[in-house]
Motif scaffolding. Structure first.
Motif, mmCIF file in Angstrom:
data_model
loop_
_atom_site.group_PDB
_atom_site.id
_atom_site.type_symbol
_atom_site.label_atom_id
_atom_site.label_comp_id
_atom_site.label_asym_id
_atom_site.label_seq_id
_atom_site.Cartn_x
_atom_site.Cartn_y
_atom_site.Cartn_z
ATOM 1 N N TYR A 70 4.206 12.473 9.382
ATOM 2 C CA TYR A 70 3.223 11.428 9.665
ATOM 3 C C TYR A 70 2.854 10.727 8.361
ATOM 4 O O TYR A 70 2.925 11.338 7.288
ATOM 5 N N THR A 71 2.462 9.476 8.469
ATOM 6 C CA THR A 71 1.870 8.814 7.316
ATOM 7 C C THR A 71 0.393 8.601 7.592
ATOM 8 O O THR A 71 0.005 8.248 8.714
ATOM 9 N N ALA A 72 -0.450 8.868 6.609
ATOM 10 C CA ALA A 72 -1.900 8.795 6.768
ATOM 11 C C ALA A 72 -2.453 7.564 6.080
ATOM 12 O O ALA A 72 -1.933 7.094 5.072
ATOM 13 N N SER A 86 -2.615 4.589 7.340
ATOM 14 C CA SER A 86 -1.870 3.391 7.709
ATOM 15 C C SER A 86 -1.509 3.476 9.183
ATOM 16 O O SER A 86 -1.200 4.561 9.693
ATOM 17 N N GLY A 91 0.705 3.686 3.760
ATOM 18 C CA GLY A 91 0.006 4.958 3.640
ATOM 19 C C GLY A 91 0.793 6.025 2.904
ATOM 20 O O GLY A 91 1.784 5.751 2.222
ATOM 21 N N HIS A 137 -5.079 13.447 2.759
ATOM 22 C CA HIS A 137 -4.181 12.683 3.635
ATOM 23 C C HIS A 137 -3.429 13.612 4.587
ATOM 24 O O HIS A 137 -3.182 13.251 5.753
ATOM 25 N N ILE A 193 -5.823 14.371 7.471
ATOM 26 C CA ILE A 193 -5.872 13.275 8.440
ATOM 27 C C ILE A 193 -4.614 13.280 9.306
ATOM 28 O O ILE A 193 -4.671 13.172 10.541
ATOM 29 N N ALA A 194 -3.448 13.417 8.669
ATOM 30 C CA ALA A 194 -2.186 13.431 9.404
ATOM 31 C C ALA A 194 -2.137 14.591 10.391
ATOM 32 O O ALA A 194 -1.711 14.427 11.553
ATOM 33 N N GLY A 243 -2.353 1.251 2.023
ATOM 34 C CA GLY A 243 -3.168 2.072 2.904
ATOM 35 C C GLY A 243 -4.630 1.765 2.688
ATOM 36 O O GLY A 243 -5.011 1.209 1.654
ATOM 37 N N THR A 250 -6.511 6.195 9.824
ATOM 38 C CA THR A 250 -5.595 6.454 10.926
ATOM 39 C C THR A 250 -4.350 7.149 10.388
ATOM 40 O O THR A 250 -4.203 7.371 9.186
ATOM 41 N N ALA A 251 -3.464 7.519 11.295
ATOM 42 C CA ALA A 251 -2.174 8.104 10.905
ATOM 43 C C ALA A 251 -1.178 7.775 11.996
ATOM 44 O O ALA A 251 -1.542 7.589 13.155
ATOM 45 N N THR A 252 0.078 7.713 11.618
ATOM 46 C CA THR A 252 1.112 7.391 12.596
ATOM 47 C C THR A 252 2.367 8.200 12.320
ATOM 48 O O THR A 252 2.649 8.570 11.173
#
Length: 282
Positions: A7-9, A11, A17, A76, A79-80, A259, A277-279
């Motif tokens: 995951y990226t946090a 972003s 991110g 980070h 969050i992820a 980010g 956010t994270a994706t």
């Protein structure tokens, strides 16, 4: 085979991110294996979750490993991990028992379904660095003292781990980051620093930040929640911002991985709250 999510946090798109590895079930993985997985993943940190010893199904043990060492707290990756977990057990509150202490995290979704995770740090504190240590940090960075912002004095700030905060007087100074990796790493190991939090103040509540992370084997972190929490605590303690404040930190722009980190300070609450956010990264 261990299932490692990516995951990226901080972003909403995979291109921005800070990427983190996430292992939602790390039972049976010893320290050496976790470190090896983090090195294989190659991100600045990978988080490893295990179920709590309690009956609470939303409490977990968490540990963080960079490619070279364990880190007590990583914002980070928290969050992820919270967003990855919410996608499996649903949004809401979770508690991560980290080596730095308990880290509550709340995950919600906006009208478009975008997840937003907010972590609450351990109690922060800060102190001025020793003069000789400040001189060595500036020398390793190649910065001159007159390139610092006199309104944001250097501090070692803590909110789970230590970060040396140095404020650039100009955006150009912050953008031109080219440091002596081994020299800075040696200083950071000696002082038990996790990153340098390099900042430039754009306005009363907007900052641009960069975080060298040589102790983790990484030249620069793209979005650093732990340092954001430490900086928020320092900013409040020093009177740089009011007791009730909401700060926006832009990080990763100079790396091509933009980010956004939101830092919230609440009256009567000693903790610092960091949101983003994270994706998922395919």
């Amino acid at each position: 085979m261990t299932d490692v999510l990516r995951y990226t946090a901080f972003s909403a798109t995979p291109e921005g991110g800070n990427p983190a590895g996430v292992v939602l079930d790390a039972q049976g993985l010893d320290d050496a294996r976790q470190l090896a997985i983090a090195a294989e993943v190659g991100y600045s940190e990978t988080a490893f979750l295990v179920p709590s010893d309690t009956e609470d199904t939303r409490t977990f043990g968490i540990r963080y490993f960079s490619p070279e060492a364990e880190v007590a707290f990583c914002g980070h990756a928290t969050i992820a991990t919270a967003v990855a977990l919410a996608e499996r057990i649903g949004p809401g509150d979770v508690l991560f028992e980290s080596p730095a202490g308990p880290i509550p995290v709340s995950v919600t979704r906006d009208a478009e379904g975008t997840p937003l995770a907010t972590l609450s740090s351990v109690a922060p504190h800060s102190a001025p660095p020793e003069r000789a240590d400040l001189d060595e940090a500036l020398a390793a960075l190649g910065w001159k003292e007159d390139e610092l912002d006199p309104d944001i004095p250097p501090r070692v700030a803590f909110a789970g781990n230590n970060h040396l905060v140095l404020a650039a007087a100009t955006r150009e100074r912050l953008a031109a980051l080219d440091y002596d990796f081994e020299r800075l790493k040696s200083l950071m190991v000696r002082l038990d620093l996790t990153t340098l939090q390099l900042v430039w103040r754009e306005s009363a509540d907007v900052f641009h930040v960069r975080d060298p992370f040589p102790v983790g084997g990484v030249v620069e972190d793209a979005a650093t929640g732990a340092a954001a929490a430490a900086f928020g605590g320092y900013a409040r303690e020093s009177g740089l911002v009011p007791e009730d404040a909401r700060l926006t930190l832009h990080q990763g722009d100079d790396m091509g991985r933009p980010g956004v980190l939101t830092v919230e300070l609440r009256p009567g609450d000693p903790r610092v709250h960091v949101s983003g956010t994270a994706t998922r990264i395919a």
